[in-house]
Design an enzyme around this catalytic site. Structure first.
Site, mmCIF file in Angstrom:
data_model
loop_
_atom_site.group_PDB
_atom_site.id
_atom_site.type_symbol
_atom_site.label_atom_id
_atom_site.label_comp_id
_atom_site.label_asym_id
_atom_site.label_seq_id
_atom_site.Cartn_x
_atom_site.Cartn_y
_atom_site.Cartn_z
ATOM 1 N N ASP A 129 34.657 -4.626 -61.944
ATOM 2 C CA ASP A 129 33.757 -4.120 -60.640
ATOM 3 C C ASP A 129 32.634 -3.283 -61.363
ATOM 4 O O ASP A 129 31.648 -3.112 -60.610
ATOM 5 C CB ASP A 129 34.715 -3.131 -59.981
ATOM 6 C CG ASP A 129 35.482 -3.540 -58.844
ATOM 7 O OD1 ASP A 129 35.112 -4.760 -58.362
ATOM 8 O OD2 ASP A 129 36.441 -3.230 -58.651
ATOM 9 N N HIS A 176 30.992 -8.924 -59.260
ATOM 10 C CA HIS A 176 30.113 -8.878 -58.089
ATOM 11 C C HIS A 176 28.576 -8.805 -58.469
ATOM 12 O O HIS A 176 28.353 -7.843 -59.301
ATOM 13 C CB HIS A 176 30.450 -7.607 -57.349
ATOM 14 C CG HIS A 176 31.677 -7.338 -56.719
ATOM 15 N ND1 HIS A 176 32.234 -8.375 -55.882
ATOM 16 C CD2 HIS A 176 32.651 -6.456 -56.953
ATOM 17 C CE1 HIS A 176 33.565 -7.940 -55.479
ATOM 18 N NE2 HIS A 176 33.656 -6.715 -56.280
ATOM 19 N N TYR A 215 26.674 0.580 -54.055
ATOM 20 C CA TYR A 215 27.848 0.265 -54.728
ATOM 21 C C TYR A 215 28.482 1.238 -55.344
ATOM 22 O O TYR A 215 29.638 1.630 -55.168
ATOM 23 C CB TYR A 215 27.608 -1.071 -55.705
ATOM 24 C CG TYR A 215 28.943 -1.599 -56.186
ATOM 25 C CD1 TYR A 215 29.341 -2.877 -55.736
ATOM 26 C CD2 TYR A 215 29.316 -0.966 -57.292
ATOM 27 C CE1 TYR A 215 30.722 -3.336 -56.436
ATOM 28 C CE2 TYR A 215 30.449 -1.833 -57.906
ATOM 29 C CZ TYR A 215 31.005 -2.695 -57.429
ATOM 30 O OH TYR A 215 32.173 -3.468 -58.031
ATOM 31 N N HIS A 272 41.389 -7.100 -63.267
ATOM 32 C CA HIS A 272 41.340 -6.188 -62.288
ATOM 33 C C HIS A 272 42.384 -6.824 -61.019
ATOM 34 O O HIS A 272 42.257 -8.043 -60.599
ATOM 35 C CB HIS A 272 40.180 -5.855 -61.519
ATOM 36 C CG HIS A 272 40.131 -4.912 -60.396
ATOM 37 N ND1 HIS A 272 41.109 -3.889 -60.089
ATOM 38 C CD2 HIS A 272 39.250 -4.666 -59.383
ATOM 39 C CE1 HIS A 272 40.747 -3.193 -59.038
ATOM 40 N NE2 HIS A 272 39.737 -3.759 -58.797
ATOM 41 N N GLU A 303 42.567 -5.922 -57.765
ATOM 42 C CA GLU A 303 42.119 -6.066 -56.225
ATOM 43 C C GLU A 303 41.743 -7.267 -55.765
ATOM 44 O O GLU A 303 41.295 -8.094 -56.680
ATOM 45 C CB GLU A 303 40.957 -4.810 -55.953
ATOM 46 C CG GLU A 303 40.934 -4.626 -54.487
ATOM 47 C CD GLU A 303 40.044 -3.552 -54.224
ATOM 48 O OE1 GLU A 303 39.157 -2.919 -55.151
ATOM 49 O OE2 GLU A 303 39.869 -2.988 -53.025
ATOM 50 N N HIS A 335 38.122 0.181 -61.646
ATOM 51 C CA HIS A 335 37.998 0.732 -60.132
ATOM 52 C C HIS A 335 39.644 1.257 -59.775
ATOM 53 O O HIS A 335 39.634 2.126 -58.846
ATOM 54 C CB HIS A 335 37.398 -0.140 -59.276
ATOM 55 C CG HIS A 335 37.559 0.111 -57.803
ATOM 56 N ND1 HIS A 335 38.067 -1.027 -56.600
ATOM 57 C CD2 HIS A 335 37.575 1.353 -56.933
ATOM 58 C CE1 HIS A 335 38.135 -0.337 -55.723
ATOM 59 N NE2 HIS A 335 37.810 1.105 -55.750
ATOM 60 N N HIS A 346 36.091 -3.752 -46.481
ATOM 61 C CA HIS A 346 37.104 -2.602 -46.254
ATOM 62 C C HIS A 346 36.209 -1.408 -45.895
ATOM 63 O O HIS A 346 36.381 -0.080 -46.702
ATOM 64 C CB HIS A 346 37.973 -2.682 -47.104
ATOM 65 C CG HIS A 346 37.752 -2.308 -48.743
ATOM 66 N ND1 HIS A 346 36.732 -1.473 -49.078
ATOM 67 C CD2 HIS A 346 38.243 -2.811 -49.755
ATOM 68 C CE1 HIS A 346 36.760 -1.378 -50.344
ATOM 69 N NE2 HIS A 346 37.601 -2.251 -50.716
ATOM 70 N N ASP A 401 40.015 -9.102 -53.997
ATOM 71 C CA ASP A 401 38.803 -9.779 -53.894
ATOM 72 C C ASP A 401 38.463 -10.443 -55.410
ATOM 73 O O ASP A 401 37.715 -11.180 -55.453
ATOM 74 C CB ASP A 401 37.359 -8.836 -53.939
ATOM 75 C CG ASP A 401 37.358 -7.364 -54.717
ATOM 76 O OD1 ASP A 401 38.596 -7.083 -54.838
ATOM 77 O OD2 ASP A 401 36.580 -7.090 -54.720
#
Ligand code: FEO
Length: 395
Positions: free
Chosen positions: A164, A224, A191, A78, A80, A145, A24, A82
């Site tokens: 995150d 991640h 990041y 989380h 989001e 996040h 993104h 991903d």
């Protein structure tokens, strides 16, 4: 997917997205990973999932350890996608009625993403979930996040599942910091600069409160990239340093150009700054990705923006960058604007408005030149370079 046992009966399940190059708007030139974690205890628990297209890989990874139907609890740290995109496939496989633990905001946000009426168990900050021999403690980490974000801490193993936070967009077979060493730090830094920078004040508060709580940490397990087990303190200290945003004697001259006039001004500025002992960099916005520029912004003391005037406005690549930078809320910067124009010359004034909106210390009204820089303009650029150098820390 190859499960990796990170502690006794605790597995990291990493979907490696080798070839993603745009996350993104963030340039992931080394790909990324999505990490889920499986805990075998009296209650078998899965923490987080992966991006939707890797859901079957995750099921394959789980199946190498246990039958997915044996999972008792699912935790979503989380929303989001991903990390939650694989949730419908996983819940279908695990059992739609299995308890799904998340923050209160997590329940709201997951419900907005997925129509399924899952068996939500919203948890409070500090809430605990016994798995049998071990217990998860949930820590609300709003805006790290998203508003729904939380960490899950396991005291018995001194593990923090940090979603995150402390992650890196990096695709590789390494799973731990000691397997990759210093080479991971540029990815962690990028990041932070592109994802967590706006939340720097919250990060400093969070680190303070975690220190006060006396949380012992042997391993930091983000969603991640690699797991920090050799030295979790290293990335925590880096986060504190990056969050403080102390400016260095470093200046970025960030610009675009149409007929090389603005570029000539940029080159003169960089040379003048260099002569004053400033670590100056020339950044042409059609040669750099915006997310790499932001990584440089992190510790720069001065941000100098150059744009020609195009159709009474700022050149599009410069507008794009200013919008992106403004959203990431960098602090403690000196700013200035410059650029060439043909007949109207609004760009410098418009850039100054952006710099002011970001609360940069704008040290000069800005330099603009009609068409092509002459000797007077070159001298003015040299003077501006000196002025900016005087506004920077001496180091
Ligand atoms: Fe990796 Fe905010 O998602």
């Amino acid at each position: 997917m190859k499960p990796v046992e990170i502690a006794k009966d605790i597995y990291c399940l990493s979907a490696i997205d080798w070839n993603i190059r745009d996350f993104h708007g963030y340039s992931t030139y080394k790909g990324t990973t999505y990490n889920a974690y499986l805990i075998l205890d009296d209650k078998i628990t899965l923490i987080d999932t992966v991006k939707k297209q890797f859901a079957d890989d995750l099921i394959d990874g789980i199946s190498q350890i246990i039958d997915p139907k044996k999972i008792d609890y699912v935790v979503s740290n989380h929303t989001e996608m991903d990390h939650s995109g694989g949730l419908p496939r996983i819940m279908h496989k695990v059992g739609e009625d299995k308890p799904l633990y998340c923050s209160q905001m997590g329940q709201k946000n997951l419900s907005r993403h997925f129509p399924q009426n899952w068996n939500y168990h919203p948890v409070e900050n500090g809430g605990k979930l016994s798995l049998g021999n071990r217990t998860l403690t949930f820590l609300e980490t709003r805006m790290l996040h998203w508003p729904d974000s939380m960490f899950s801490y396991m005291k018995e193993e001194k593990l923090l599942f940090s979603s995150d936070a402390f992650g890196q967009h990096y695709a590789g077979l390494e799973r731990f910091d000691d397997q990759i060493g210093e080479a991971i730090m540029p990815h962690a830094r990028k990041y932070f600069a592109n994802i967590l920078l706006p939340f720097s004040p919250l990060i400093l508060k969070l680190v303070d409160s975690v220190t006060e709580m006396g949380l012992e940490l042997d391993m930091l397990c983000p969603d991640h990239g690699i797991i920090w087990r050799k030295d979790p303190g290293k990335i925590i200290n880096s986060y504190v340093g990056w969050s403080q945003q102390k400016p260095k004697r470093k200046a970025l001259v960030i610009y675009d150009t149409m007929w090389h006039s603005t570029e000539k001004m940029a080159t003169t500025l960089v040379e003048a700054l260099g002569e004053e002992g400033v670590d100056a960099k020339s950044i042409h916005l059609r040669s750099w990705h915006r997310s790499d520029v932001l990584t440089e912004v992190l510790d720069a003391g001065a941000i100098i923006i150059g744009s020609p005037t195009l159709n009474n406005g700022i050149f599009p690549t410069v507008s794009d960058f200013l919008t992106y930078m403004k959203g990431l809320k960098p602090k403690n910067k000196v700013g200035a604007a410059f650029g060439s124009y043909g007949w109207s010359g609004e760009a410098v004034k418009l850039i100054n408005e952006h710099l002011g909106a970001m609360k940069f210390d704008v040290v000069d009204p800005g330099l603009k030149v009609q068409f092509v820089p002459d000797n007077e303009c070159i001298e003015a650029c040299q003077e501006l370079g000196k002025k900016i150098s005087r506004a920077l820390p001496s180091e």
